[in-house]
Design a protein around this motif. Structure first.
Motif, mmCIF file in Angstrom:
data_model
loop_
_atom_site.group_PDB
_atom_site.id
_atom_site.type_symbol
_atom_site.label_atom_id
_atom_site.label_comp_id
_atom_site.label_asym_id
_atom_site.label_seq_id
_atom_site.Cartn_x
_atom_site.Cartn_y
_atom_site.Cartn_z
ATOM 1 N N PRO A 1 48.073 43.239 48.335
ATOM 2 C CA PRO A 1 46.818 43.252 49.100
ATOM 3 C C PRO A 1 45.621 43.469 48.184
ATOM 4 O O PRO A 1 45.714 44.138 47.167
ATOM 5 C CB PRO A 1 46.997 44.450 50.043
ATOM 6 N N GLY A 2 44.482 42.876 48.549
ATOM 7 C CA GLY A 2 43.255 43.049 47.782
ATOM 8 C C GLY A 2 43.027 41.985 46.728
ATOM 9 O O GLY A 2 42.155 42.111 45.877
ATOM 10 N N MET A 3 43.810 40.923 46.786
ATOM 11 C CA MET A 3 43.652 39.841 45.822
ATOM 12 C C MET A 3 42.474 38.979 46.241
ATOM 13 O O MET A 3 42.174 38.890 47.402
ATOM 14 C CB MET A 3 44.918 38.994 45.755
ATOM 15 N N PRO A 4 41.733 38.355 45.381
ATOM 16 C CA PRO A 4 41.922 38.256 43.942
ATOM 17 C C PRO A 4 41.232 39.379 43.146
ATOM 18 O O PRO A 4 41.411 39.460 41.939
ATOM 19 C CB PRO A 4 41.313 36.905 43.590
ATOM 20 N N ALA A 5 40.494 40.244 43.820
ATOM 21 C CA ALA A 5 39.787 41.307 43.093
ATOM 22 C C ALA A 5 40.759 42.179 42.308
ATOM 23 O O ALA A 5 40.481 42.563 41.162
ATOM 24 C CB ALA A 5 38.974 42.163 44.071
ATOM 25 N N LEU A 6 41.903 42.473 42.901
ATOM 26 C CA LEU A 6 42.889 43.310 42.225
ATOM 27 C C LEU A 6 43.477 42.613 40.996
ATOM 28 O O LEU A 6 43.861 43.280 40.031
ATOM 29 C CB LEU A 6 43.997 43.704 43.207
ATOM 30 N N ALA A 7 43.509 41.300 41.005
ATOM 31 C CA ALA A 7 43.978 40.563 39.825
ATOM 32 C C ALA A 7 43.058 40.841 38.646
ATOM 33 O O ALA A 7 43.516 40.992 37.506
ATOM 34 C CB ALA A 7 44.043 39.070 40.116
ATOM 35 N N TRP A 8 41.761 40.928 38.914
ATOM 36 C CA TRP A 8 40.811 41.215 37.831
ATOM 37 C C TRP A 8 40.967 42.644 37.321
ATOM 38 O O TRP A 8 40.736 42.914 36.142
ATOM 39 C CB TRP A 8 39.383 40.925 38.273
ATOM 40 N N VAL A 9 41.383 43.543 38.189
ATOM 41 C CA VAL A 9 41.714 44.902 37.735
ATOM 42 C C VAL A 9 42.887 44.825 36.761
ATOM 43 O O VAL A 9 42.897 45.487 35.716
ATOM 44 C CB VAL A 9 42.029 45.835 38.927
ATOM 45 N N GLY B 1 49.389 45.495 33.635
ATOM 46 C CA GLY B 1 48.152 44.838 34.053
ATOM 47 C C GLY B 1 48.385 43.358 34.300
ATOM 48 O O GLY B 1 47.916 42.787 35.289
ATOM 49 N N ILE B 2 49.127 42.720 33.404
ATOM 50 C CA ILE B 2 49.468 41.307 33.591
ATOM 51 C C ILE B 2 50.307 41.131 34.855
ATOM 52 O O ILE B 2 50.081 40.207 35.637
ATOM 53 C CB ILE B 2 50.215 40.764 32.358
ATOM 54 N N ALA B 3 51.251 42.040 35.079
ATOM 55 C CA ALA B 3 52.082 41.960 36.290
ATOM 56 C C ALA B 3 51.225 42.099 37.542
ATOM 57 O O ALA B 3 51.429 41.380 38.521
ATOM 58 C CB ALA B 3 53.165 43.037 36.254
ATOM 59 N N LEU B 4 50.251 43.017 37.507
ATOM 60 C CA LEU B 4 49.351 43.171 38.650
ATOM 61 C C LEU B 4 48.526 41.898 38.855
ATOM 62 O O LEU B 4 48.309 41.462 39.990
ATOM 63 C CB LEU B 4 48.428 44.377 38.441
ATOM 64 N N ALA B 5 48.096 41.292 37.760
ATOM 65 C CA ALA B 5 47.271 40.082 37.858
ATOM 66 C C ALA B 5 48.015 38.912 38.494
ATOM 67 O O ALA B 5 47.384 38.007 39.031
ATOM 68 C CB ALA B 5 46.751 39.691 36.478
ATOM 69 N N THR B 6 49.342 38.928 38.463
ATOM 70 C CA THR B 6 50.091 37.843 39.106
ATOM 71 C C THR B 6 49.910 37.853 40.612
ATOM 72 O O THR B 6 50.075 36.840 41.269
ATOM 73 C CB THR B 6 51.607 37.920 38.807
ATOM 74 N N LEU C 1 55.267 42.964 40.033
ATOM 75 C CA LEU C 1 54.652 44.250 39.691
ATOM 76 C C LEU C 1 55.681 45.375 39.738
ATOM 77 O O LEU C 1 55.774 46.179 38.802
ATOM 78 C CB LEU C 1 53.486 44.556 40.630
ATOM 79 N N ALA C 2 56.482 45.422 40.787
ATOM 80 C CA ALA C 2 57.503 46.476 40.910
ATOM 81 C C ALA C 2 58.534 46.373 39.789
ATOM 82 O O ALA C 2 58.913 47.381 39.186
ATOM 83 C CB ALA C 2 58.183 46.392 42.278
ATOM 84 N N ALA C 3 58.978 45.159 39.487
ATOM 85 C CA ALA C 3 59.956 44.969 38.414
ATOM 86 C C ALA C 3 59.370 45.384 37.071
ATOM 87 O O ALA C 3 60.054 46.025 36.255
ATOM 88 C CB ALA C 3 60.416 43.515 38.372
ATOM 89 N N SER C 4 58.123 45.051 36.825
ATOM 90 C CA SER C 4 57.473 45.415 35.570
ATOM 91 C C SER C 4 57.322 46.926 35.447
ATOM 92 O O SER C 4 57.625 47.506 34.400
ATOM 93 C CB SER C 4 56.103 44.735 35.468
ATOM 94 N N LEU C 5 56.856 47.568 36.512
ATOM 95 C CA LEU C 5 56.703 49.028 36.481
ATOM 96 C C LEU C 5 58.041 49.718 36.249
ATOM 97 O O LEU C 5 58.130 50.661 35.457
ATOM 98 C CB LEU C 5 56.068 49.517 37.786
#
Length: 138
Positions: free
Chosen positions: A16-24, A82-87, A93-97
């Motif tokens: 949730p919050g994409m695409p702004a969260l991708a920039w985070v 960060g890259i995982a979040l940007a996807t 993201l969960a797998a990366s974390l």
């Protein structure tokens, strides 16, 4: 049963919050690269990819090492996650974390054991004074 999960979980942009969260995520990745570079440049010739301590080595307390004991790992964690979040995909993201959390927790434990064996009480004092990866937390 899986269909009872929210619809946002199934879309390519499931966070949730994409695409702004991708920039985070992009910002976290860029910050991670800078933190890692700062750590490497602080260590200079003492930086190695393999864990080892040479006779002339000393405990580094300057640069990013005054904030965290393992700033290179912090940089990598920020960059990779960060890259995982940007996807925008919650599974990535969960797998990366999970994967980076387990891998770096193990590496930090092994490295800290090696440094305590090499430096003794001064490194143990440093461990109690400065957190491993996240200032004031971990």
């Amino acid at each position: 049963m899986l269909r009872r999960l929210p619809d946002w979980l199934w879309s390519p942009n499931s966070v949730p919050g994409m695409p702004a969260l991708a920039w985070v995520g992009v910002g976290a990745g860029a910050l991670g690269l800078l933190v890692r570079l700062w750590a490497v440049l602080t260590l200079k010739e003492r930086y190695t990819r393999t864990l080892r301590v040479e006779e002339e080595h000393a405990i580094e307390r300057g640069g990013p090492y005054r904030l965290v004991r393992h700033p290179g790992y912090l940089g990598s964690l920020l960059c990779l996650n960060g890259i995982a979040l940007a996807t925008g995909n919650v599974f990535i993201l969960a797998a990366s974390l999970l994967a980076t959390g387990i891998a770096y927790a193990y590496r930090i434990r092994i490295e800290d054991e090696m440094l305590v064996a090499a430096f003794g009480d001064p490194y143990e004092f440093y461990q109690h004074e400065v957190k491993a990866v996240v200032p004031y937390l971990w």
